[in-house]
Design a protein around this motif. Structure first.
Motif, PDB file in Angstrom:
ATOM      1  N   PHE A   3       0.829  -1.204   0.000  1.00 44.66           N
ATOM      2  CA  PHE A   3       0.000   0.000   0.000  1.00 44.66           C
ATOM      3  C   PHE A   3       0.868   1.260   0.000  1.00 44.66           C
ATOM      4  N   THR A   4       1.906   1.272   0.809  1.00 45.40           N
ATOM      5  CA  THR A   4       2.799   2.433   0.900  1.00 45.40           C
ATOM      6  C   THR A   4       3.501   2.670  -0.430  1.00 45.40           C
ATOM      7  N   LEU A   5       3.987   1.609  -1.062  1.00 46.51           N
ATOM      8  CA  LEU A   5       4.650   1.749  -2.361  1.00 46.51           C
ATOM      9  C   LEU A   5       3.678   2.282  -3.415  1.00 46.51           C
ATOM     10  N   SER A   6       2.442   1.820  -3.341  1.00 47.79           N
ATOM     11  CA  SER A   6       1.441   2.239  -4.319  1.00 47.79           C
ATOM     12  C   SER A   6       0.990   3.686  -4.103  1.00 47.79           C
ATOM     13  N   ARG A   7       0.616   4.005  -2.885  1.00 50.80           N
ATOM     14  CA  ARG A   7      -0.020   5.294  -2.635  1.00 50.80           C
ATOM     15  C   ARG A   7       0.950   6.425  -2.305  1.00 50.80           C
ATOM     16  N   PHE A   8       2.091   6.103  -1.702  1.00 57.79           N
ATOM     17  CA  PHE A   8       3.009   7.168  -1.279  1.00 57.79           C
ATOM     18  C   PHE A   8       4.256   7.280  -2.160  1.00 57.79           C
ATOM     19  N   GLU A   9       4.592   6.179  -2.840  1.00 59.26           N
ATOM     20  CA  GLU A   9       5.741   6.244  -3.751  1.00 59.26           C
ATOM     21  C   GLU A   9       5.305   6.176  -5.201  1.00 59.26           C
ATOM     22  N   ASN A  10       4.000   6.096  -5.410  1.00 57.72           N
ATOM     23  CA  ASN A  10       3.386   6.126  -6.741  1.00 57.72           C
ATOM     24  C   ASN A  10       3.936   5.074  -7.702  1.00 57.72           C
ATOM     25  N   LEU A  11       4.243   3.900  -7.195  1.00 58.99           N
ATOM     26  CA  LEU A  11       4.702   2.822  -8.062  1.00 58.99           C
ATOM     27  C   LEU A  11       3.484   2.114  -8.656  1.00 58.99           C
ATOM     28  N   SER A  12       3.630   1.628  -9.863  1.00 56.89           N
ATOM     29  CA  SER A  12       2.550   0.866 -10.495  1.00 56.89           C
ATOM     30  C   SER A  12       2.487  -0.519  -9.880  1.00 56.89           C
ATOM     31  N   HIS A  13       1.418  -1.218 -10.172  1.00 53.87           N
ATOM     32  CA  HIS A  13       1.270  -2.573  -9.650  1.00 53.87           C
ATOM     33  C   HIS A  13       2.406  -3.462 -10.151  1.00 53.87           C
ATOM     34  N   LYS A  14       2.743  -3.276 -11.417  1.00 53.00           N
ATOM     35  CA  LYS A  14       3.813  -4.082 -12.009  1.00 53.00           C
ATOM     36  C   LYS A  14       5.146  -3.782 -11.328  1.00 53.00           C
ATOM     37  N   GLU A  15       5.437  -2.500 -11.091  1.00 52.27           N
ATOM     38  CA  GLU A  15       6.698  -2.125 -10.434  1.00 52.27           C
ATOM     39  C   GLU A  15       6.766  -2.691  -9.011  1.00 52.27           C
ATOM     40  N   ILE A  16       5.650  -2.652  -8.295  1.00 54.06           N
ATOM     41  CA  ILE A  16       5.619  -3.194  -6.930  1.00 54.06           C
ATOM     42  C   ILE A  16       5.843  -4.704  -6.971  1.00 54.06           C
TER      43      ILE A  16
END
Length: 188
Positions: A135-148
């Motif tokens: 969640f943090t990577l997605s919402r606060f670091e703006n990474l895509s699902h693929k990048e995460i």
């Protein structure tokens, strides 16, 4: 069926006698109730309740009871009592809403923002480790699902599941603040 002696028959539990009274007077009583309440379904409910009470209290009726005036009065009173009850309930609702709105309007917006952030931090902090990380990577670091998925060596479907779980928990926990915000926006 003649209505003479019908009260005595009703008092003895004669359902046929009661049904004849119902058929005879239902429409005029419904018209009265609908005229007062301006609601067909509510009028039907009130008239039916009067007939139910008339049947339930049949043993108390005097033989000389004038059925139609009695039922007219009962329906009229039932309708007016319903209107009074609705007015009292609406007055209470309005009063409660006013108190709630006054509390909201007196609430400091800075406090609201700070409270909102603290609550979100608590909720995010309570997530399981992997879910919180995704969640943090997605919402606060703006990474895509693929990048995460690549970064954490998990599938994109797992990433989606973690984000869905986190968002569901946030939504459920934030309902209280959402209601406050809706009231605030509605009054602006």
């Amino acid at each position: 069926m003649a209505l003479d002696n019908i009260i005595e028959r009703v008092k003895r539990g004669d359902k046929e006698a009661f049904e004849s009274i119902f058929r005879e007077y239902y429409n005029p009583l419904w018209n009265l109730a609908n005229g007062i309440l301006k609601d067909e379904v509510l009028a039907e409910e009130q008239v039916q309740e009067v007939f139910i009470k008339f049947w339930e209290n049949r043993h108390q009726h005097q033989s000389t009871l004038k059925i139609f005036p009695y039922l007219l009065t009962a329906v009229r009173n039932k309708c007016y009592n319903h209107i009074k009850k609705q007015a009292v309930e609406q007055k209470y609702i309005n009063h409660t809403q006013k108190l709630f709105q006054d509390q909201i309007l007196n609430y400091e917006y800075d406090d609201l923002t700070e409270d909102l952030i603290k609550k979100m931090e608590r909720i995010i902090g309570s997530l399981p480790d992997k879910c919180r990380e995704v969640f943090t990577l997605s919402r606060f670091e703006n990474l895509s699902h693929k990048e995460i998925a690549e970064k954490l060596d998990i599938s994109t479907k797992t990433v989606e599941n973690h984000i869905t779980k986190a968002m569901k928990l946030l939504r459920e926990s934030m309902v209280e603040l959402l209601i406050i915000l809706i009231f605030l926006i509605g009054d602006l």
